[in-house]
Design a protein around this motif. Structure first.
Motif, PDB file in Angstrom:
ATOM      1  N   PHE A  22      -1.713  13.458   5.067  1.00 30.63           N
ATOM      2  CA  PHE A  22      -0.511  12.699   5.388  1.00 30.63           C
ATOM      3  C   PHE A  22       0.733  13.593   5.348  1.00 30.63           C
ATOM      4  O   PHE A  22       1.645  13.459   6.167  1.00 30.63           O
ATOM      5  N   THR A  23       0.772  14.522   4.409  1.00 30.96           N
ATOM      6  CA  THR A  23       1.933  15.412   4.271  1.00 30.96           C
ATOM      7  C   THR A  23       1.811  16.683   5.112  1.00 30.96           C
ATOM      8  O   THR A  23       2.721  17.514   5.110  1.00 30.96           O
ATOM      9  N   GLY A  24       0.676  16.859   5.795  1.00 35.89           N
ATOM     10  CA  GLY A  24       0.487  18.044   6.618  1.00 35.89           C
ATOM     11  C   GLY A  24       0.152  19.292   5.838  1.00 35.89           C
ATOM     12  O   GLY A  24       0.281  20.411   6.345  1.00 35.89           O
ATOM     13  N   GLN A  25      -0.328  19.136   4.594  1.00 40.42           N
ATOM     14  CA  GLN A  25      -0.596  20.301   3.744  1.00 40.42           C
ATOM     15  C   GLN A  25      -2.076  20.673   3.678  1.00 40.42           C
ATOM     16  O   GLN A  25      -2.413  21.683   3.077  1.00 40.42           O
ATOM     17  N   ALA A  26      -2.923  19.870   4.297  1.00 40.31           N
ATOM     18  CA  ALA A  26      -4.365  20.067   4.151  1.00 40.31           C
ATOM     19  C   ALA A  26      -4.827  21.425   4.667  1.00 40.31           C
ATOM     20  O   ALA A  26      -5.780  22.006   4.141  1.00 40.31           O
ATOM     21  N   ALA A  27      -4.176  21.932   5.685  1.00 42.86           N
ATOM     22  CA  ALA A  27      -4.613  23.193   6.299  1.00 42.86           C
ATOM     23  C   ALA A  27      -3.824  24.399   5.794  1.00 42.86           C
ATOM     24  O   ALA A  27      -3.962  25.496   6.331  1.00 42.86           O
ATOM     25  N   ARG A  28      -3.007  24.219   4.764  1.00 43.42           N
ATOM     26  CA  ARG A  28      -2.133  25.307   4.322  1.00 43.42           C
ATOM     27  C   ARG A  28      -2.449  25.789   2.899  1.00 43.42           C
ATOM     28  O   ARG A  28      -1.609  26.421   2.256  1.00 43.42           O
ATOM     29  N   LEU A  29      -3.642  25.500   2.409  1.00 41.43           N
ATOM     30  CA  LEU A  29      -3.998  25.931   1.053  1.00 41.43           C
ATOM     31  C   LEU A  29      -4.041  27.448   0.975  1.00 41.43           C
ATOM     32  O   LEU A  29      -4.491  28.124   1.894  1.00 41.43           O
ATOM     33  N   TRP A  67      -6.402  12.550   1.379  1.00 44.56           N
ATOM     34  CA  TRP A  67      -5.575  11.719   2.260  1.00 44.56           C
ATOM     35  C   TRP A  67      -4.102  12.107   2.150  1.00 44.56           C
ATOM     36  O   TRP A  67      -3.399  12.207   3.153  1.00 44.56           O
ATOM     37  N   LEU A  68      -3.646  12.316   0.909  1.00 46.31           N
ATOM     38  CA  LEU A  68      -2.249  12.696   0.704  1.00 46.31           C
ATOM     39  C   LEU A  68      -1.964  14.039   1.368  1.00 46.31           C
ATOM     40  O   LEU A  68      -0.903  14.225   1.993  1.00 46.31           O
ATOM     41  N   ALA A  69      -2.889  14.975   1.262  1.00 46.03           N
ATOM     42  CA  ALA A  69      -2.703  16.292   1.882  1.00 46.03           C
ATOM     43  C   ALA A  69      -2.624  16.181   3.397  1.00 46.03           C
ATOM     44  O   ALA A  69      -1.802  16.846   4.038  1.00 46.03           O
ATOM     45  N   ASP A  98      -8.570  12.331 -10.443  1.00 43.08           N
ATOM     46  CA  ASP A  98      -9.586  11.288 -10.604  1.00 43.08           C
ATOM     47  C   ASP A  98     -10.309  10.989  -9.299  1.00 43.08           C
ATOM     48  O   ASP A  98     -11.514  10.786  -9.291  1.00 43.08           O
ATOM     49  N   ASP A  99      -9.570  10.932  -8.203  1.00 43.41           N
ATOM     50  CA  ASP A  99     -10.140  10.545  -6.921  1.00 43.41           C
ATOM     51  C   ASP A  99      -9.864  11.646  -5.894  1.00 43.41           C
ATOM     52  O   ASP A  99      -8.743  11.763  -5.387  1.00 43.41           O
ATOM     53  N   PRO A 100     -10.843  12.454  -5.561  1.00 44.03           N
ATOM     54  CA  PRO A 100     -10.607  13.546  -4.608  1.00 44.03           C
ATOM     55  C   PRO A 100     -10.238  13.043  -3.215  1.00 44.03           C
ATOM     56  O   PRO A 100      -9.499  13.702  -2.491  1.00 44.03           O
ATOM     57  N   ALA A 152       0.835  -1.211   0.000  1.00 41.52           N
ATOM     58  CA  ALA A 152       0.000   0.000   0.000  1.00 41.52           C
ATOM     59  C   ALA A 152       0.867   1.258   0.000  1.00 41.52           C
ATOM     60  O   ALA A 152       0.596   2.233  -0.704  1.00 41.52           O
ATOM     61  N   GLY A 153       1.940   1.210   0.815  1.00 41.96           N
ATOM     62  CA  GLY A 153       2.841   2.360   0.857  1.00 41.96           C
ATOM     63  C   GLY A 153       3.498   2.617  -0.486  1.00 41.96           C
ATOM     64  O   GLY A 153       3.624   3.763  -0.924  1.00 41.96           O
ATOM     65  N   GLY A 154       3.918   1.518  -1.132  1.00 40.46           N
ATOM     66  CA  GLY A 154       4.525   1.670  -2.451  1.00 40.46           C
ATOM     67  C   GLY A 154       3.546   2.215  -3.466  1.00 40.46           C
ATOM     68  O   GLY A 154       3.887   3.080  -4.287  1.00 40.46           O
ATOM     69  N   TRP A 155       2.312   1.714  -3.385  1.00 43.36           N
ATOM     70  CA  TRP A 155       1.284   2.189  -4.321  1.00 43.36           C
ATOM     71  C   TRP A 155       0.973   3.661  -4.062  1.00 43.36           C
ATOM     72  O   TRP A 155       0.839   4.458  -4.998  1.00 43.36           O
ATOM     73  N   PHE A 156       0.882   4.034  -2.755  1.00 42.31           N
ATOM     74  CA  PHE A 156       0.568   5.412  -2.406  1.00 42.31           C
ATOM     75  C   PHE A 156       1.715   6.333  -2.816  1.00 42.31           C
ATOM     76  O   PHE A 156       1.496   7.452  -3.276  1.00 42.31           O
ATOM     77  N   TRP A 157       2.972   5.864  -2.659  1.00 45.62           N
ATOM     78  CA  TRP A 157       4.131   6.656  -3.069  1.00 45.62           C
ATOM     79  C   TRP A 157       4.091   6.870  -4.577  1.00 45.62           C
ATOM     80  O   TRP A 157       4.359   7.965  -5.066  1.00 45.62           O
ATOM     81  N   ARG A 158       3.735   5.794  -5.291  1.00 45.25           N
ATOM     82  CA  ARG A 158       3.654   5.911  -6.749  1.00 45.25           C
ATOM     83  C   ARG A 158       2.547   6.872  -7.149  1.00 45.25           C
ATOM     84  O   ARG A 158       2.717   7.679  -8.065  1.00 45.25           O
ATOM     85  N   TYR A 159       1.402   6.814  -6.470  1.00 46.44           N
ATOM     86  CA  TYR A 159       0.296   7.735  -6.763  1.00 46.44           C
ATOM     87  C   TYR A 159       0.740   9.182  -6.534  1.00 46.44           C
ATOM     88  O   TYR A 159       0.448  10.067  -7.343  1.00 46.44           O
TER      89      TYR A 159
END
Length: 361
Positions: free
Chosen positions: A101-108, A97-99, A90-92, A47-54
């Motif tokens: 995970f990286t801590g960027q969700a609140a910094r738009l 989730w990525l935002a 494609d998938d919001p 899953a981590g590899g797939w998420f990294w690739r995404y």
């Protein structure tokens, strides 16, 4: 009397031997737990590899460029949904989730954005959090009056139009002017201004106003001695006249000299652009003798001294010329028809120049 013998207590061993069945069950449970842990680990790795690739693979965008705008206060969830509706992701949910995970969700950061080539979800989030917005442009031209400036603002599709309904006094107050003046003419510096698309007109005008104040202050500090100008605002008015009368850049300081020499002796400035400005929208492109005789605050043929306000936006060269006129005794100038002006010290010489260059005699 016979003694009673005590039976010794039976003690069980601390680690009694397990039965074969119990040992088999324990071993099976241990193997099962180890297998489950291994499975979970493998799933996490996959899953981590797939998420990294995404996160690093380019988004499946059909065409470039792609433009979109995030409004102030847009949440990550709403932004991801907006991007999905625009065909950018494609998938919001994955982007959200990525935002997180990286801590960027609140910094738009709000603004207009443009994707010009292949972009990964992680690059997209970096763009949105760094405020890498696309820029609009507004160019204010030397010699424009306020009416022309307002028209340029209204035509600009990248600005939020929030100044059109303001009066001159309200506009000056909104950009931070504290002079109490009622006229905003000439109070914005002509230049090219870049801004994030969707910006307020007032935000850009504040920059143009501040730039004018700074440039005017610099020019005033470097002014020549003994000028018949008592304030920086009078220098601004003079610079606007120089700007509108100049057909050739090298003539600016000589034109300023003519106006300064006239002010020193109380002679009327007699400058056509001021009369035309005072006529406003009534001017049809042809200045008549009757117009020069019609008295008004901007008619420098009927009134002495400077007009009550600038008549246009002067550039830096005109500002400098207004406070540093050429060392000349000229009191007159006339257009020569090729952009140049002919300068005269006497009325006789000036009349000869008029006949030669204006009347063809």
């Amino acid at each position: 009397m016979s003694k009673i013998r005590k039976r010794p207590r039976k003690t069980s061993p601390k680690n009694p031997p397990q039965s074969p069945a119990t040992a088999t069950t324990t071993s099976w449970l241990a193997n099962l737990l180890g297998g489950l842990i291994l499975i979970v680990f493998l799933i996490a790795v996959i899953a981590g590899g797939w998420f990294w690739r995404y996160a690093h693979a380019p988004l499946a965008i059909e065409r470039y460029p792609q433009e979109f705008t995030l409004e102030h206060g847009t949440s990550m969830k709403a932004a991801a949904r907006q991007l999905a509706e625009a065909g950018i992701v494609d998938d919001p949910q994955l982007l959200s989730w990525l935002a997180r995970f990286t801590g960027q969700a609140a910094r738009l950061k709000a603004g207009s954005y443009e994707l010009t080539g292949p972009t990964s979800p992680l690059q997209l989030l970096d763009k949105l959090t760094e405020g890498d917005v696309t820029l609009g442009t507004l160019t204010l031209i030397e010699g424009w009056n306020l009416r022309q400036l307002r028209a340029a603002l209204a035509r600009n599709p990248d600005l939020r139009h929030d100044s059109a309904s303001l009066s001159d006094a309200e506009l000056l107050q909104a950009v931070g002017d504290q002079s109490g003046r009622q006229l905003a003419e000439g109070m914005f510096f002509p230049d090219t201004y870049h801004f994030a698309k969707g910006s307020s007109e007032l935000a850009v005008l504040k920059r143009a106003y501040k730039s004018l104040q700074q440039n005017l202050a610099h020019a005033w500090e470097a002014r020549s001695a003994n000028l018949p100008l008592s304030t920086p605002y009078e220098a601004l008015i003079m610079a606007s006249l120089v700007e509108k009368e100049t057909g050739r850049p090298s003539d600016r300081s000589l034109i300023a000299a003519v106006f300064v020499n006239r002010l020193r002796i109380g002679m009327r400035l007699q400058t056509d652009p001021a009369v035309i400005y005072g006529m406003g929208e009534q001017f049809d492109g042809n200045l008549r003798k009757a117009d020069l005789l019609a008295d008004g605050p901007y008619n420098t043929y009927t009134r002495a001294g400077l007009p009550p306000s600038p008549i246009a936006m002067p550039g830096m060269a005109a500002l400098h010329a207004a406070v540093n006129p050429a060392p000349s005794k000229a009191l007159y100038f006339v257009a020569m028809g090729d952009g140049r002006s002919y300068f005269s010290e006497t009325l006789v010489e000036h009349n000869q120049a008029v006949r030669r260059y204006q009347l063809g005699k």
